[in-house]
Design a protein around this motif. Structure first.
Motif, short mmCIF file in Angstrom:
data_model
loop_
_atom_site.label_atom_id
_atom_site.label_comp_id
_atom_site.label_asym_id
_atom_site.label_seq_id
_atom_site.Cartn_x
_atom_site.Cartn_y
_atom_site.Cartn_z
N ASP A 328 35.75 53.62 39.42
CA ASP A 328 37.05 54.30 39.57
C ASP A 328 37.97 53.31 40.26
O ASP A 328 37.67 52.86 41.37
CB ASP A 328 36.88 55.57 40.40
CG ASP A 328 38.20 56.32 40.58
OD1 ASP A 328 39.24 55.81 40.12
OD2 ASP A 328 38.19 57.39 41.20
N SER A 333 39.65 54.09 46.23
CA SER A 333 38.30 53.84 45.69
C SER A 333 37.70 52.53 46.19
O SER A 333 36.60 52.18 45.82
CB SER A 333 38.35 53.83 44.16
OG SER A 333 39.22 52.80 43.70
N GLU A 334 38.45 51.80 47.04
CA GLU A 334 38.00 50.46 47.43
C GLU A 334 36.64 50.48 48.14
O GLU A 334 35.77 49.65 47.86
CB GLU A 334 39.05 49.80 48.33
CG GLU A 334 40.39 49.52 47.66
CD GLU A 334 41.29 50.74 47.62
OE1 GLU A 334 40.89 51.78 48.18
OE2 GLU A 334 42.39 50.65 47.03
N LEU A 336 34.20 52.75 48.03
CA LEU A 336 33.13 53.10 47.10
C LEU A 336 32.84 51.94 46.15
O LEU A 336 31.68 51.63 45.88
CB LEU A 336 33.51 54.35 46.32
CG LEU A 336 32.51 54.81 45.24
CD1 LEU A 336 31.13 55.04 45.85
CD2 LEU A 336 33.01 56.08 44.56
N ASN A 337 33.86 51.27 45.67
CA ASN A 337 33.65 50.16 44.74
C ASN A 337 32.95 48.99 45.41
O ASN A 337 32.20 48.25 44.75
CB ASN A 337 34.99 49.72 44.14
CG ASN A 337 35.51 50.71 43.12
OD1 ASN A 337 34.77 51.58 42.67
ND2 ASN A 337 36.77 50.57 42.75
N ASN A 360 35.36 51.58 32.91
CA ASN A 360 36.33 52.49 33.54
C ASN A 360 36.82 53.43 32.47
O ASN A 360 36.99 53.03 31.31
CB ASN A 360 37.50 51.72 34.15
CG ASN A 360 38.56 52.66 34.69
OD1 ASN A 360 39.59 52.86 34.06
ND2 ASN A 360 38.31 53.25 35.85
N ARG A 433 32.10 60.47 44.85
CA ARG A 433 33.01 60.67 45.98
C ARG A 433 32.52 61.80 46.88
O ARG A 433 31.59 62.51 46.55
CB ARG A 433 34.41 60.98 45.45
CG ARG A 433 35.10 59.78 44.80
CD ARG A 433 36.47 60.18 44.33
NE ARG A 433 37.21 59.05 43.80
CZ ARG A 433 37.92 58.20 44.52
NH1 ARG A 433 37.97 58.35 45.84
NH2 ARG A 433 38.57 57.21 43.97
#
Length: 489
Positions: A328, A333-334, A336-337, A360, A433
């Motif tokens: 995502d 989202s940083e 989580l990425n 994506n 998330r």
């Protein structure tokens, strides 16, 4: 014991003989019926008369052992076998239509059509290899297509099963197969390397796109041995408009050394399915064969002309998976990425031949008309491709191991699942998330992917904040929890 008659209307173990539909060099095919089976059937019977090749009997024994163990749309269903004591036979479903051999008069095929055909065959080989079988006789007459489109592989008399005795290897010293399609290592007695099938498919793809066989029509053992050190003419020498991406694929399949080819049929099928993302090397630009100095060096390189160590088929496939990471790239989202990157890095560090596909999903509205540009006038699809490439750059992967994909779909989870199924993905890494009311009511994308995927799934949660971290937690740069689903059977 009296042998049953192979005549029309004769009964063999409940199968009623019909007409003889084919008389080959090693077996005959008969149409048969059975009161308990509605599918159209064929009975394959080996030739055992005086003067027949004993290899016909041994190869039929291999087929009897292997066919009942196979399943899926890429092989004919086996309905019964008979032993040599009374009457040897194998009864399989009758696939309607003709083999790929019937299309030889149309060669060369259009590049796009040949790509699609080869992609279906590569998918069939990927499925066969996962069932511990190497075909060893990939050629036009061994390939059919179901009405639903899947390639079906037939004729398993020369095949190798990783968990069964290899009678052909044990009883004969000469290699058996169809000379123009035989891989170089087969001439050295190697029968346990699945990349031999990829070489044969490369020969077929070369032939179907140029109209010429890469090694000619020779069937003498001496002539065949030249392929241990002599490469074929590049397709672009035969056809000036030959696409570079296609030559890259074909010549990689036809590499003399198996380690230089695609590591798995799944990775070959992936490239055939995404020609725009094939990483081009010097292979794609070649117009001439290797110089004689290189040929002579190969000729006397004992490493190339001596038998290779045994290949563990299951280990070979396990070491070269296709891994997909679903990202995502929206605001927030940083963290989580970054956790996804750490997880991907850990997995890829132990699998140097793995492929990574970064995904994506550009979510489409169900009733609205979607705009291709954002509020700043930027193309959404291209922006996301760039973002995926930026995310992957930190992994420092060789470009031949990396592809990026933006999927446009109403249902993101369904799009990821479809991509994984079509492209033979072995492992999906996806982020989850924190809980929200919407996710509680409708279910999350990661939960649906984990529940319905036919491959392994790792679900990554973002790290906890410092205040919420428990004793023993590290610096919060890795995932909070990982959930692994059972691997593809």
């Amino acid at each position: 014991m009296t042998r049953p008659s192979l005549a029309r209307s004769a009964d063999i173990d409940g199968f009623v003989i019909g007409e003889c539909v084919h008389h080959g060099g090693m077996a005959t095919l008969w149409s048969v019926t059975h009161p308990g089976i509605t599918a159209p059937l064929l009975m394959k019977v080996p030739l055992v008369a005086e003067g027949e090749d004993p290899a016909a009997i041994v190869s039929f024994e291999m087929e009897q052992m292997i066919l009942p163990r196979l399943s899926g749309p890429h092989v004919p269903t086996c309905f019964g076998t008979g032993d040599f004591e009374r009457q040897a036979y194998v009864v399989i479903e009758r696939i309607p239509g003709k083999t790929l051999y019937s299309r030889l008069g149309e060669l060369p095929l259009a590049y796009e059509e040949a790509r699609v055909v080869a992609g279906k065959i590569a998918s069939a080989l990927a499925d066969l290899h996962r069932q511990n079988v190497i075909h060893h006789d990939i050629k036009p007459s061994s390939i059919m297509f179901r009405e639903s489109g899947e390639a079906v592989l037939i004729d398993f008399g020369l095949s190798h099963h990783n968990q069964l005795p290899d009678l052909l290897q044990e009883e004969f010293r000469l290699p058996y197969g169809t000379a123009p399609y035989m891989a170089p290592e087969r001439l050295l007695g190697v029968r346990d390397d699945p990349r031999s099938d990829l070489f044969s498919l490369g020969v077929l793809l070369y032939f179907f796109t140029t109209g010429a066989r890469p090694f000619g029509e020779t069937e003498t053992l001496r002539g065949m041995r030249r392929r241990l050190w002599r490469d074929p003419h590049p397709p672009r020498k035969l056809r000036g408009d030959y696409p570079p991406w296609l030559q890259e694929i074909v010549l990689r399949c036809l590499e003399i050394e198996p380690a230089w080819r695609y590591p798995t049929a799944s990775q070959l099928a992936f490239d055939l399915g995404h020609p725009d993302q094939v990483k081009l090397t010097a292979r794609s630009e070649r117009m001439r064969r290797d110089p004689l100095s290189t040929v002579w060096r190969r000729r006397f390189d004992r490493g190339l002309t001596e038998p290779k160590p045994k290949v563990d088929l299951a280990a070979q496939l396990a070491s070269c998976p296709i891994v997909a990471v679903a990202l995502d790239i929206g605001e927030g989202s940083e963290t989580l990425n970054e956790a996804l990157r750490v997880t991907a890095q850990r997995i890829l560090a132990t699998l140097p031949s793995a492929r990574l596909a970064c995904l994506n999903v550009l979510k489409l509205g169900r009733v609205t008309i979607d705009r291709t540009l954002d509020e700043q006038g930027h193309n959404k699809h291209i922006d996301r491709l760039v973002a995926l490439q930026h995310w992957a750059s930190a992994l420092q992967l060789d470009q031949s191991r990396l592809t990026v994909h933006v999927l446009e779909a109403i249902d993101p989870a369904a799009a990821i699942l479809e991509f994984a199924a079509v492209n033979h993905v072995d492992h999906i890494i996806i982020g989850a998330r924190q809980n929200s009311l919407v996710r509680s009511l409708l279910g999350s994308v990661s939960a649906k992917v984990a529940a319905e995927a036919v491959c392994s799934v790792t679900v990554v949660r973002p790290p906890r904040t410092a205040a919420l971290r428990e004793p023993g937690d590290k610096d919060g740069k890795v995932e909070e929890a990982v959930k692994v689903q059972a691997a593809r059977p």
